[in-house]
Design a protein around this motif. Structure first.
Motif, PDB file in Angstrom:
ATOM      1  N   SER A   1      49.248  30.025  46.214  1.00  0.00           N
ATOM      2  CA  SER A   1      47.953  30.366  46.797  1.00  0.00           C
ATOM      3  C   SER A   1      47.958  31.824  47.214  1.00  0.00           C
ATOM      4  CB  SER A   1      47.677  29.483  48.016  1.00  0.00           C
ATOM      5  OG  SER A   1      47.586  28.127  47.642  1.00  0.00           O
ATOM      6  N   ALA A   2      46.823  32.509  47.004  1.00  0.00           N
ATOM      7  CA  ALA A   2      46.748  33.926  47.344  1.00  0.00           C
ATOM      8  C   ALA A   2      45.305  34.336  47.559  1.00  0.00           C
ATOM      9  CB  ALA A   2      47.370  34.771  46.233  1.00  0.00           C
ATOM     10  N   GLU A   3      45.120  35.325  48.432  1.00  0.00           N
ATOM     11  CA  GLU A   3      43.838  35.999  48.555  1.00  0.00           C
ATOM     12  C   GLU A   3      43.897  37.202  47.632  1.00  0.00           C
ATOM     13  OE1 GLU A   3      41.223  34.953  50.532  1.00  0.00           O
ATOM     14  OE2 GLU A   3      42.476  33.165  50.769  1.00  0.00           O
ATOM     15  N   ALA A   4      42.946  37.321  46.714  1.00  0.00           N
ATOM     16  CA  ALA A   4      43.072  38.363  45.691  1.00  0.00           C
ATOM     17  C   ALA A   4      41.744  39.030  45.395  1.00  0.00           C
ATOM     18  CB  ALA A   4      43.638  37.768  44.407  1.00  0.00           C
ATOM     19  N   VAL A   5      41.791  40.341  45.274  1.00  0.00           N
ATOM     20  CA  VAL A   5      40.651  41.098  44.768  1.00  0.00           C
ATOM     21  C   VAL A   5      40.817  41.338  43.277  1.00  0.00           C
ATOM     22  CG1 VAL A   5      41.629  43.404  45.231  1.00  0.00           C
ATOM     23  CG2 VAL A   5      39.145  43.082  45.218  1.00  0.00           C
ATOM     24  N   VAL A   6      42.078  41.336  42.812  1.00  0.00           N
ATOM     25  CA  VAL A   6      42.406  41.464  41.391  1.00  0.00           C
ATOM     26  C   VAL A   6      43.608  40.582  41.088  1.00  0.00           C
ATOM     27  CG1 VAL A   6      43.289  42.986  39.571  1.00  0.00           C
ATOM     28  CG2 VAL A   6      41.528  43.824  41.124  1.00  0.00           C
ATOM     29  N   VAL A   7      43.536  39.834  40.004  1.00  0.00           N
ATOM     30  CA  VAL A   7      44.700  39.138  39.445  1.00  0.00           C
ATOM     31  C   VAL A   7      44.866  39.662  38.026  1.00  0.00           C
ATOM     32  CG1 VAL A   7      45.751  36.944  38.817  1.00  0.00           C
ATOM     33  CG2 VAL A   7      44.248  37.072  40.822  1.00  0.00           C
ATOM     34  N   LEU A   8      45.983  40.347  37.776  1.00  0.00           N
ATOM     35  CA  LEU A   8      46.213  40.971  36.483  1.00  0.00           C
ATOM     36  C   LEU A   8      47.389  40.307  35.791  1.00  0.00           C
ATOM     37  CD1 LEU A   8      44.986  43.387  34.883  1.00  0.00           C
ATOM     38  CD2 LEU A   8      46.920  44.739  35.699  1.00  0.00           C
ATOM     39  N   VAL A   9      47.156  39.784  34.597  1.00  0.00           N
ATOM     40  CA  VAL A   9      48.208  39.176  33.778  1.00  0.00           C
ATOM     41  C   VAL A   9      48.534  40.158  32.669  1.00  0.00           C
ATOM     42  CG1 VAL A   9      48.864  37.193  32.380  1.00  0.00           C
ATOM     43  CG2 VAL A   9      47.303  36.877  34.307  1.00  0.00           C
ATOM     44  N   SER A  10      49.741  40.732  32.737  1.00  0.00           N
ATOM     45  CA  SER A  10      50.074  41.870  31.876  1.00  0.00           C
ATOM     46  C   SER A  10      51.092  41.514  30.802  1.00  0.00           C
ATOM     47  CB  SER A  10      50.633  43.025  32.719  1.00  0.00           C
ATOM     48  OG  SER A  10      49.723  43.407  33.720  1.00  0.00           O
ATOM     49  N   ASN A  11      50.850  42.052  29.605  1.00  0.00           N
ATOM     50  CA  ASN A  11      51.814  42.002  28.514  1.00  0.00           C
ATOM     51  C   ASN A  11      52.513  43.345  28.374  1.00  0.00           C
ATOM     52  OD1 ASN A  11      53.059  40.724  26.180  1.00  0.00           O
ATOM     53  ND2 ASN A  11      51.747  42.021  24.901  1.00  0.00           N
ATOM     54  N   CYS A  12      51.814  44.428  28.730  1.00  0.00           N
ATOM     55  CA  CYS A  12      52.369  45.782  28.747  1.00  0.00           C
ATOM     56  C   CYS A  12      52.373  46.288  30.188  1.00  0.00           C
ATOM     57  CB  CYS A  12      51.547  46.728  27.873  1.00  0.00           C
ATOM     58  SG  CYS A  12      51.608  46.361  26.101  1.00  0.00           S
TER      59      CYS A  12
END
Length: 232
Positions: free
Chosen positions: A120-131
């Protein structure tokens, strides 16, 4: 780029990148030349290597991303930036949109499930990165993110005001290596399947293109595509 790449997934046909988009972020991560002429030379003089892609299933079908899938403020900035402005100003056009939407910044309650384990998290951005690089070569979120490791990296940023947003950005620039990041501002994880759910719908982008809203699930496809790289 990803339309062409998607057609080549699982084949042995190599994709050659000729930078010509807004940010050319994939080309920058791979250190390909900015000059179209020099990039074209790689087609005949370069070598190819297999790289991972991220895979996301949406109601309209399967989508792939090479650099990152994002939910939240970054997706809003990318999808709300005028196409004409991007053609004229390049990646600088995004900054104008960011300044416009920044006063509305706030975190949303999210559940991020990494290989079956929920967080669980409070998030303004969730970024799933390959690079690893968001703005090549200046802004790298993690020191060891690679499109050849068979994994996706997750970055979660929390901010509820303009000042907190600036602090998060400064913290990301300062820390570089995830081990020194302030956990109250930035969180990191790594896995092969990442599911992002949110209490309120968050816009989603795949390599800068809008792709609906949360929830979404990203799965790594190891060695999905062969890409032409620099000269031997």
């Amino acid at each position: 780029t990803m339309q062409a790449a998607s057609a080549l997934v699982g084949t042995d046909v190599a994709l050659a990148l000729i930078p010509g988009g807004t940010g050319n972020i994939l080309a920058g991560n791979l250190r390909l030349p900015k000059s179209p002429t020099r990039a074209a030379e790689i087609v005949v003089k370069g070598y190819s290597r297999r790289l991972d892609l991220g895979r996301v299933e949406r109601p309209d079908g399967v989508h792939y991303f090479a650099v990152a899938a994002g939910a939240g403020m970054d997706a809003r900035v990318m999808t709300e930036t005028n196409a004409a402005h991007k053609r004229r100003w390049g990646i600088g056009a995004y900054w104008g949109t960011l300044m416009r939407v920044l006063p509305e910044i706030r975190s949303i309650s999210c559940v991020i499930t990494v290989d079956g384990e929920p967080f669980s998290a409070e998030a303004v951005v969730v970024l799933v990165s390959n690079c690893g690089e968001v703005i090549p070569p200046f802004f790298r979120l993690r020191s060891d993110t690679s499109p050849e490791d068979g994994l996706l990296d997750v970055t979660v940023a929390r901010a509820d005001s303009v000042w907190q947003g600036i602090r998060v950005f400064r913290e990301a620039l300062r820390s570089r290596a995830e081990h020194t990041a302030n956990p109250a501002m930035l969180g990191f994880a790594r896995g092969t399947e990442i599911k992002v759910e949110s209490a309120e719908p968050m816009p989603v982008q795949l390599d800068g293109d809008g792709c609906g809203e949360t929830p979404f699930t990203a799965t790594v496809v190891p060695g999905a595509i062969r890409i032409m790289l620099g000269e031997r």
